[in-house]
Design an enzyme around this catalytic site. Sequence first.
Site, PDB file in Angstrom:
ATOM      1  N   LYS A  82       2.115  -3.529   7.176  1.00 12.65           N
ATOM      2  CA  LYS A  82       2.206  -3.851   5.749  1.00 12.65           C
ATOM      3  C   LYS A  82       3.663  -3.818   5.278  1.00 12.65           C
ATOM      4  CE  LYS A  82      -1.993  -4.395   3.868  1.00 12.65           C
ATOM      5  NZ  LYS A  82      -2.364  -5.461   2.929  1.00 12.65           N
ATOM      6  N   THR A 137       0.805  -1.223   0.000  1.00 16.61           N
ATOM      7  CA  THR A 137       0.000   0.000   0.000  1.00 16.61           C
ATOM      8  C   THR A 137       0.840   1.275   0.000  1.00 16.61           C
ATOM      9  OG1 THR A 137      -1.405   1.329   1.479  1.00 16.61           O
ATOM     10  CG2 THR A 137      -0.163  -0.421   2.505  1.00 16.61           C
ATOM     11  N   GLU A 190       0.395   3.618   1.869  1.00 20.64           N
ATOM     12  CA  GLU A 190       0.595   4.001   3.278  1.00 20.64           C
ATOM     13  C   GLU A 190       2.002   3.651   3.752  1.00 20.64           C
ATOM     14  OE1 GLU A 190      -1.200   5.511   6.030  1.00 20.64           O
ATOM     15  OE2 GLU A 190      -2.161   6.345   4.273  1.00 20.64           O
TER      16      GLU A 190
HETATM   17  O1  F7E Z   1      -8.765   8.377   4.139  1.00 22.29           O
HETATM   18  C1  F7E Z   1      -8.967  11.845   5.379  1.00 22.29           C
HETATM   19  C2  F7E Z   1      -8.035  10.897   6.106  1.00 22.29           C
HETATM   20  O2  F7E Z   1      -9.802   6.329   5.129  1.00 22.29           O
HETATM   21  C3  F7E Z   1      -8.282   9.235   3.132  1.00 22.29           C
HETATM   22  C4  F7E Z   1      -7.272   2.317   2.581  1.00 22.29           C
HETATM   23  O3  F7E Z   1      -7.881   1.562   1.555  1.00 22.29           O
HETATM   24  O4  F7E Z   1      -6.098   3.690   1.005  1.00 22.29           O
HETATM   25  C5  F7E Z   1      -6.981   3.737   2.114  1.00 22.29           C
HETATM   26  O5  F7E Z   1      -6.414   4.454   3.194  1.00 22.29           O
HETATM   27  C6  F7E Z   1      -7.925  10.585   3.709  1.00 22.29           C
HETATM   28  C7  F7E Z   1      -7.073  10.544   4.983  1.00 22.29           C
HETATM   29  O6  F7E Z   1      -8.216   6.157   3.133  1.00 22.29           O
HETATM   30  C8  F7E Z   1     -12.210  11.642   6.979  1.00 22.29           C
HETATM   31  O7  F7E Z   1      -7.450  11.528   7.233  1.00 22.29           O
HETATM   32  C9  F7E Z   1     -10.857  13.220   6.328  1.00 22.29           C
HETATM   33  O8  F7E Z   1      -6.090  11.511   4.879  1.00 22.29           O
HETATM   34  O9  F7E Z   1     -10.464   7.040   2.800  1.00 22.29           O
HETATM   35  P1  F7E Z   1      -9.414   6.945   3.822  1.00 22.29           P
HETATM   36  P2  F7E Z   1      -6.677   5.999   3.490  1.00 22.29           P
HETATM   37  O10 F7E Z   1      -6.386   6.214   4.911  1.00 22.29           O
HETATM   38  O11 F7E Z   1      -5.902   6.840   2.541  1.00 22.29           O
HETATM   39  C10 F7E Z   1      -4.818   3.080   1.264  1.00 22.29           C
HETATM   40  C11 F7E Z   1      -4.052   3.025  -0.035  1.00 22.29           C
HETATM   41  C12 F7E Z   1      -4.935   1.762   1.948  1.00 22.29           C
HETATM   42  O12 F7E Z   1      -4.095   0.880   1.773  1.00 22.29           O
HETATM   43  C13 F7E Z   1      -5.968   1.634   3.009  1.00 22.29           C
HETATM   44  O13 F7E Z   1      -6.251   0.282   3.304  1.00 22.29           O
HETATM   45  O14 F7E Z   1      -9.150  11.237   4.104  1.00 22.29           O
HETATM   46  N1  F7E Z   1     -10.274  12.027   6.016  1.00 22.29           N
HETATM   47  N2  F7E Z   1     -12.032  13.011   6.937  1.00 22.29           N
HETATM   48  C14 F7E Z   1     -11.101  11.021   6.394  1.00 22.29           C
HETATM   49  N3  F7E Z   1     -10.991   9.694   6.276  1.00 22.29           N
HETATM   50  C15 F7E Z   1     -12.035   8.927   6.738  1.00 22.29           C
HETATM   51  N4  F7E Z   1     -11.957   7.569   6.598  1.00 22.29           N
HETATM   52  N5  F7E Z   1     -13.142   9.511   7.327  1.00 22.29           N
HETATM   53  C16 F7E Z   1     -13.284  10.868   7.483  1.00 22.29           C
HETATM   54  O15 F7E Z   1     -14.291  11.342   8.018  1.00 22.29           O
END
Ligand code: F7E
Length: 297
Positions: free
Chosen positions: A106, A79, A81
């Site tokens: 990971k 990922t 990440e």
């Molecule tokens: O957050 C911001 C949060 O949870 C994206 C997974 O599939 O992709 C995914 O990980 C961004 C972050 O995805 C909210 O802080 C703001 O900066 O949709 P996300 P992620 O963390 O990027 C990677 C490639 C993976 O491998 C993972 O498994 O959005 N954000 N406000 C928020 N995020 C969430 N979830 N909820 C909010 O309210």
Amino acid sequence: MDRNLLRVIYGDMRDAAALRRAIDSSKPDEVYNLAAQSDVGISFMCPEEAAEINYYGLGRLVHAVLDSGLQPKIYQASTSEMFGSSKPPQNEKTPFKPVSPYGIAKLRAYEDFVVGYRKKYSKLFICSGFLFNHESPRRGEHFVTRKITISLAKIKLGLQESFSLGNLDALRDWGYAPDYVQAMWMMLQQKTPKDYVIGTGKQHSVRHFVEAAASALNMQVEWKGKGLKEVGMVGDKVVLTINKKFYRPVEVNSLCGDPSKARREISWKPSLTFPELVELMAKSDLVQLQREQKMFS
Ligand code: F7E
């Protein structure tokens, strides 16, 4: 769909015997390890679970394959990440600097069981894609993209007044999930196992995603205020507020994949642009909600 094409075998990444049984009974040609504790925010609250599934889980799976005497090709879902705080654009040579328990688990899984075991077991075909965020109408509603599209679609239909987000300024490289699945398959069709960055090469902020999703639903968002007091307005209504519970203890601020190697070596390229992806997701949620409204009216 022909039911005989798909057989579900019960198992758990915490259970080595179950994994061994799944391998023995299915005798696979290809194994795709997409099992994960995949919510980055939750991994801060459950770091042991992240390590158990995302690190040890891969170890158990690889050993189940090695012990079976079979030689399926294995794909491990790595990922973006794992790049964490490394500056964008990120490619296969970018140093890994993960900041979340998810990213750390990971990375360790990749270092030990992909890179390490590839050296140790010469007959083992295992490779990995460093996949940047991949989205579709099937995305879970707690990930930011789907949370935004379903909330705005509900607001559009008068089913909800507002919703809350955390950090609006995080930058992500969002692509269309089916393209990423295609990339995984392409990696396993190679003669030798190699690892690839898969992303679109373009980054957008969470804020921009909100604006694009609203615009796909014929709404225009205007921002007022700053920090935790910032709000998103549609006309004279507040539709979006900020809640600090959705902030991460440590944020990955800026991710943008450089997929040049995948383009060059496996001819992979994304099929949808950012506006097309956002529109697809927003309209899919709108249509689904309208269908449910009709069904229950
Ligand atoms: O957050 C911001 C949060 O949870 C994206 C997974 O599939 O992709 C995914 O990980 C961004 C972050 O995805 C909210 O802080 C703001 O900066 O949709 P996300 P992620 O963390 O990027 C990677 C490639 C993976 O491998 C993972 O498994 O959005 N954000 N406000 C928020 N995020 C969430 N979830 N909820 C909010 O309210």
